[in-house]
Structure formats: C-alpha cells, structure tokens
Motif scaffolding. Structure first.
Motif, PDB file in Angstrom:
ATOM      1  N   ARG A   1       0.826  -1.206   0.000  1.00  7.47           N
ATOM      2  CA  ARG A   1       0.000   0.000   0.000  1.00  7.47           C
ATOM      3  C   ARG A   1       0.866   1.264   0.000  1.00  7.47           C
ATOM      4  O   ARG A   1       1.856   1.367   0.738  1.00  7.47           O
ATOM      5  N   SER A   2       0.463   2.243  -0.838  1.00 10.49           N
ATOM      6  CA  SER A   2       1.108   3.562  -0.878  1.00 10.49           C
ATOM      7  C   SER A   2       0.037   4.637  -0.896  1.00 10.49           C
ATOM      8  O   SER A   2      -1.128   4.378  -1.238  1.00 10.49           O
ATOM      9  N   ILE A   3       0.428   5.856  -0.521  1.00  8.09           N
ATOM     10  CA  ILE A   3      -0.454   7.027  -0.617  1.00  8.09           C
ATOM     11  C   ILE A   3       0.285   8.106  -1.381  1.00  8.09           C
ATOM     12  O   ILE A   3       1.400   8.493  -1.014  1.00  8.09           O
ATOM     13  N   ASN A   4      -0.324   8.568  -2.462  1.00  5.15           N
ATOM     14  CA  ASN A   4       0.283   9.582  -3.323  1.00  5.15           C
ATOM     15  C   ASN A   4       1.702   9.194  -3.742  1.00  5.15           C
ATOM     16  O   ASN A   4       2.614  10.018  -3.772  1.00  5.15           O
ATOM     17  N   GLY A   5       1.854   7.909  -4.058  1.00  2.00           N
ATOM     18  CA  GLY A   5       3.143   7.427  -4.551  1.00  2.00           C
ATOM     19  C   GLY A   5       4.180   7.151  -3.491  1.00  2.00           C
ATOM     20  O   GLY A   5       5.296   6.735  -3.810  1.00  2.00           O
ATOM     21  N   VAL A   6       3.848   7.374  -2.218  1.00  3.62           N
ATOM     22  CA  VAL A   6       4.791   7.157  -1.117  1.00  3.62           C
ATOM     23  C   VAL A   6       4.351   5.921  -0.336  1.00  3.62           C
ATOM     24  O   VAL A   6       3.175   5.803   0.040  1.00  3.62           O
ATOM     25  N   PRO A   7       5.256   4.963  -0.081  1.00  5.88           N
ATOM     26  CA  PRO A   7       4.872   3.783   0.697  1.00  5.88           C
ATOM     27  C   PRO A   7       4.229   4.175   2.025  1.00  5.88           C
ATOM     28  O   PRO A   7       4.741   5.031   2.750  1.00  5.88           O
ATOM     29  N   HIS A   8       3.100   3.545   2.323  1.00  8.96           N
ATOM     30  CA  HIS A   8       2.399   3.794   3.580  1.00  8.96           C
ATOM     31  C   HIS A   8       2.997   2.854   4.622  1.00  8.96           C
ATOM     32  O   HIS A   8       2.771   1.644   4.571  1.00  8.96           O
ATOM     33  N   VAL A   9       3.753   3.394   5.568  1.00  8.81           N
ATOM     34  CA  VAL A   9       4.499   2.563   6.511  1.00  8.81           C
ATOM     35  C   VAL A   9       3.957   2.699   7.924  1.00  8.81           C
ATOM     36  O   VAL A   9       3.212   3.629   8.246  1.00  8.81           O
ATOM     37  N   ASP A  10       4.339   1.765   8.744  1.00  9.75           N
ATOM     38  CA  ASP A  10       4.021   1.760  10.169  1.00  9.75           C
ATOM     39  C   ASP A  10       5.212   2.367  10.909  1.00  9.75           C
ATOM     40  O   ASP A  10       6.342   1.888  10.776  1.00  9.75           O
ATOM     41  N   MET A  11       4.965   3.410  11.691  1.00  6.60           N
ATOM     42  CA  MET A  11       6.040   4.071  12.404  1.00  6.60           C
ATOM     43  C   MET A  11       6.705   3.146  13.420  1.00  6.60           C
ATOM     44  O   MET A  11       7.892   3.311  13.742  1.00  6.60           O
ATOM     45  N   ASN A  12       5.986   2.146  13.914  1.00  3.97           N
ATOM     46  CA  ASN A  12       6.565   1.242  14.913  1.00  3.97           C
ATOM     47  C   ASN A  12       7.741   0.446  14.370  1.00  3.97           C
ATOM     48  O   ASN A  12       8.702   0.168  15.087  1.00  3.97           O
ATOM     49  N   ASN A  13       7.649   0.038  13.097  1.00  2.00           N
ATOM     50  CA  ASN A  13       8.681  -0.842  12.545  1.00  2.00           C
ATOM     51  C   ASN A  13       9.168  -0.430  11.165  1.00  2.00           C
ATOM     52  O   ASN A  13      10.004  -1.115  10.571  1.00  2.00           O
ATOM     53  N   ASN A  14       8.618   0.676  10.647  1.00  2.00           N
ATOM     54  CA  ASN A  14       8.980   1.191   9.329  1.00  2.00           C
ATOM     55  C   ASN A  14       8.652   0.202   8.208  1.00  2.00           C
ATOM     56  O   ASN A  14       9.215   0.276   7.110  1.00  2.00           O
ATOM     57  N   GLU A  15       7.735  -0.723   8.455  1.00  2.00           N
ATOM     58  CA  GLU A  15       7.307  -1.674   7.432  1.00  2.00           C
ATOM     59  C   GLU A  15       6.148  -1.107   6.623  1.00  2.00           C
ATOM     60  O   GLU A  15       5.247  -0.467   7.171  1.00  2.00           O
ATOM     61  N   GLN A  16       6.178  -1.360   5.314  1.00  2.00           N
ATOM     62  CA  GLN A  16       5.083  -0.936   4.454  1.00  2.00           C
ATOM     63  C   GLN A  16       3.857  -1.791   4.729  1.00  2.00           C
ATOM     64  O   GLN A  16       3.946  -3.000   4.932  1.00  2.00           O
ATOM     65  N   LEU A  17       2.687  -1.160   4.754  1.00  2.00           N
ATOM     66  CA  LEU A  17       1.452  -1.893   4.988  1.00  2.00           C
ATOM     67  C   LEU A  17       1.163  -2.807   3.808  1.00  2.00           C
ATOM     68  O   LEU A  17       1.316  -2.414   2.642  1.00  2.00           O
ATOM     69  N   THR A  18       0.735  -4.020   4.108  1.00  2.00           N
ATOM     70  CA  THR A  18       0.419  -4.990   3.070  1.00  2.00           C
ATOM     71  C   THR A  18      -0.893  -5.689   3.397  1.00  2.00           C
ATOM     72  O   THR A  18      -1.353  -5.680   4.551  1.00  2.00           O
ATOM     73  N   ALA A  19      -1.480  -6.308   2.381  1.00  2.00           N
ATOM     74  CA  ALA A  19      -2.696  -7.100   2.563  1.00  2.00           C
ATOM     75  C   ALA A  19      -2.684  -8.253   1.576  1.00  2.00           C
ATOM     76  O   ALA A  19      -2.172  -8.124   0.464  1.00  2.00           O
ATOM     77  N   SER A  20      -3.235  -9.379   1.989  1.00  2.00           N
ATOM     78  CA  SER A  20      -3.380 -10.518   1.087  1.00  2.00           C
ATOM     79  C   SER A  20      -4.645 -10.398   0.250  1.00  2.00           C
ATOM     80  O   SER A  20      -4.762 -11.036  -0.794  1.00  2.00           O
ATOM     81  N   ASN A  21      -5.587  -9.609   0.739  1.00  2.00           N
ATOM     82  CA  ASN A  21      -6.848  -9.358   0.039  1.00  2.00           C
ATOM     83  C   ASN A  21      -7.175  -7.877   0.129  1.00  2.00           C
ATOM     84  O   ASN A  21      -7.090  -7.290   1.210  1.00  2.00           O
ATOM     85  N   VAL A  22      -7.539  -7.277  -0.990  1.00  2.00           N
ATOM     86  CA  VAL A  22      -7.996  -5.891  -0.990  1.00  2.00           C
ATOM     87  C   VAL A  22      -9.377  -5.858  -1.639  1.00  2.00           C
ATOM     88  O   VAL A  22      -9.570  -6.395  -2.739  1.00  2.00           O
ATOM     89  N   VAL A  23     -10.315  -5.243  -0.943  1.00  2.00           N
ATOM     90  CA  VAL A  23     -11.682  -5.134  -1.437  1.00  2.00           C
ATOM     91  C   VAL A  23     -12.029  -3.660  -1.591  1.00  2.00           C
ATOM     92  O   VAL A  23     -11.884  -2.886  -0.641  1.00  2.00           O
ATOM     93  N   VAL A  24     -12.461  -3.275  -2.772  1.00  2.00           N
ATOM     94  CA  VAL A  24     -12.976  -1.925  -2.994  1.00  2.00           C
ATOM     95  C   VAL A  24     -14.471  -2.076  -3.251  1.00  2.00           C
ATOM     96  O   VAL A  24     -14.876  -2.782  -4.185  1.00  2.00           O
ATOM     97  N   LEU A  25     -15.281  -1.446  -2.408  1.00  2.00           N
ATOM     98  CA  LEU A  25     -16.732  -1.597  -2.580  1.00  2.00           C
ATOM     99  C   LEU A  25     -17.406  -0.242  -2.616  1.00  2.00           C
ATOM    100  O   LEU A  25     -16.950   0.719  -1.993  1.00  2.00           O
ATOM    101  N   GLY A  26     -18.502  -0.176  -3.352  1.00  2.00           N
ATOM    102  CA  GLY A  26     -19.239   1.074  -3.505  1.00  2.00           C
ATOM    103  C   GLY A  26     -20.572   1.034  -2.801  1.00  2.00           C
ATOM    104  O   GLY A  26     -21.267   0.006  -2.805  1.00  2.00           O
TER     105      GLY A  26
END
Length: 359
Positions: A257-282
């Motif tokens: 996951r990124s926001i505006n082209g920048v990796p979205h990281v966790d400040m606790n461990n500097n790891e980029q957020l990841t998911a095995s499943n992503v759902v976009v719903l309307g």
C-alpha cells in the motif's frame, strides 16, 4: 491265556488310556494358554479420539479474522481503533499488526482508518486515535469488536449510550489508557497501546472472550480463479490528488500500500502496509449536516472489486443482518479469502463506482 495274564493285560491297557487322557488334557491346556490374549492395558476409542482431536486442533488452529495457521491462538475479543488518516497523522503506528483495516470517509473529504486487532499483540503504540461515527460503530459491531476512540459525533454517542455498547473513549470513560505525544500537534498526537487497551477492558469489566470460531472462509491453496490480472491499481475517494495505490508483489503474494506514490508505513517498525486481500466496494453516501457528517449505507448490497493472487474479480458485496460482517459473492456463492490480512476500501457510488478506481 490264564487269569493272571489277562488281569495284567487289562491293567496295562487301562493305564495306557489314563496316561493318554492326561497327556491330551495337558496339551489342550497348553494350547489355550497360548491362544488366550495377553491382558495389556489399552486406551479406549474415546480417549484416542480426544488425543487425536487435540493434535488435529493444534495442527489446524487458525486466526479468527485472517485464517492464518498458528500454534499460539489468541482468544481475546477483537477491538477496533479509529485511526487518524490526515496527512499530519501519517505515518501511523500499529497498523501493520491489524488483521483487518477499513478505509472510509469521515467528514472533510479525508478518510479514517478503522483497524481491527485480534490475532497478534502489537509491539509499540497504536494511533493517532480519533473520534467515532455511527457507521464506524456498525462496522465494529459486525465483528463483535470493542470500539476504541476519542470522542464522537452526537449521533454516535446516542448509539453508544442507548445500546449500552462497550467501548473505550479517551474523553468520557478511559482517559488514563491514552496519552499524547509531543512530536505532533493535537489532534494528531493521541495514542494508546495493546497493553493499555487490555488493561482498560479489564478495568471496565468488559467481556474479552471471542464468540465466533471463524468470521470468513479461507482458501486452502492458492486459487487459480478466472479473472483479470491486475498488478497495480489506484483508489480515490473524493479528493483527486489523494490517491491510494496497491502494488501486487508475486513473491509474497501480497499487495503493498502507498499514498500519493509514497509507501504507507508503520512508524513502529517502518514496514510498508500490506494485505493478502484488498476489497474496494461502492455504496451510497449522504451528507447529513453543515459539518459534513455522513450517512454511509452498510446494509443491503452493491458492487465490489476483489484483488487477490494478482487477479481482480468483479463481485457483489452483501450484508443483510446487523452484527454480521460484509461478505462477497460471485454468482450467488460466497467468496473465500486468501489467508492473511484484509483491507476494505469503501467509496461512494457517485459519480459512479468505477470512477474511483483506475488500473
């Protein structure tokens, strides 16, 4: 033959018969001793079944919300933290440990992240924590999760009070379990922790045991489902220059996951957020007042896109009962998730659902 000889002969015959009878009887007794089963203590079928069940249970234990196999199954009730997603609040802390993350609009065109924790203890802080809305409560209740927040809209407070919902609120009932950091300005600097939340739940006397054994069904193996191969996609909510991107990594079978082209990281461990499943719903969004507060429809059904295994599938989301989570369907059959973390992104259906996603 004289009488003496006859008598001696008869004695010999009788002795021979008696001796033969004794030998035969001893032989039979010896055979029976050989055939008789040895009396060895054995486990009953019931005991064997219990032991086997214990082995199978240990072998097949899976986390409640992610379906990941584990030998250290946590049985604590889930909790949902309302996490600030304003640019001044990023990077946030603790999000990489969340089992499920919902991203959904609050007022002001900025989204909020609703992070559900259950399967692992967070090492470090969680936050920044923000306020709650009625549809946030609805989502928390659908997972039997305890809401963790700082304040809320008047309608949200009415729901919490009228329905006697167990929650930890920094403003009204759980202030000591939160703190403010000096490296950020309010309201982007309020934090809590896994330990503080557990202590708060215990102090308030809230139930902290899970009800359900499983929430979703999960795939046993990597699926070869038919769909469109998509390795990168973007999602916008209302602001065109606020763009969330997910990039598929085939090696890990996860979406980064990124926001505006920048990796979205966790400040606790500097790891980029990841998911095995992503759902976009309307779903339908309705503005309620001059403050921009929203009503977001989370019952009924609507369009959705599911991303897993590098494949995009056009599906349908459904939810027809309170206190049950949103589920996905394809041709009337519920879809299983890949074991791992799940991200739900809820966007308006205006101008169209499809207008919010590019790839």
């Amino acid at each position: 033959m004289n009488k003496l000889s006859w008598f001696i002969l008869m004695c010999l015959v009788c002795g021979t018969v008696v001796l033969a009878s004794i030998i035969i009887r001893q032989s039979n007794q010896s055979s029976e001793a050989v055939r008789k089963p040895i009396d060895i203590p054995t486990l009953s079928q019931e005991s064997v079944g219990i032991k086997q069940d214990a082995v199978d249970q240990k072998k097949e234990s899976k986390t409640l919300l992610t379906g990941v196999k584990t030998e250290t199954l946590m049985k604590n009730r889930p909790f949902m933290v309302m996490v600030n997603n304003h640019p001044s609040a990023r990077p946030q802390s603790g999000l990489s440990s969340a089992d499920i993350i919902y991203e959904i609009l609050a007022e002001g065109e900025i989204t909020r992240l609703l992070a559900i924790f259950q399967s692992e203890e967070v090492q470090g802080s969680i936050g920044p924590v923000r306020s709650i809305r009625p549809y946030f409560i609805d989502l928390a209740m659908s997972y039997d999760a305890i809401p963790i927040h700082a304040g809320g809209s008047p309608d949200a407070y009415n729901i919490l009070s009228n329905q006697s919902i167990q929650s930890l609120d920094e403003i009204t009932n759980a202030g000591p379990f939160f703190w403010r950091e000096s490296f950020r300005k309010a309201p982007h600097n309020l934090y809590t922790s896994f330990k503080n939340i557990e202590e708060g739940i215990d102090k308030k006397g809230y139930r902290n045991q899970i009800h359900e054994k499983s929430i979703y069904t999960f795939l046993l193996n990597k699926s070869n489902d038919i769909g469109e191969r998509v390795s990168l996609f973007n999602v916008t909510f209302l602001i065109e220059d606020y763009k969330v991107t997910y990039q598929y990594d085939a090696n890990s079978n996860k979406y980064l996951r990124s926001i505006n082209g920048v990796p979205h990281v966790d400040m606790n461990n500097n790891e980029q957020l990841t998911a095995s499943n992503v759902v976009v719903l309307g779903t339908d969004h309705k503005v309620l007042d001059n403050e921009g507060r929203l009503q977001v429809k989370l019952m009924d059904s609507g369009p959705a896109l599911l991303y897993q295994n590098g494949i995009m599938k056009k599906v349908e989301w459904k939810r027809d009962q309170i206190n049950t989570p949103i589920r996905l369907y394809e041709q009337g059959q519920e879809i299983a998730f890949v074991p791992g973390k799940i991200h739900f992104l809820i966007v308006p259906t205006k101008p169209t659902f499809e207008a919010h996603i590019t790839y």
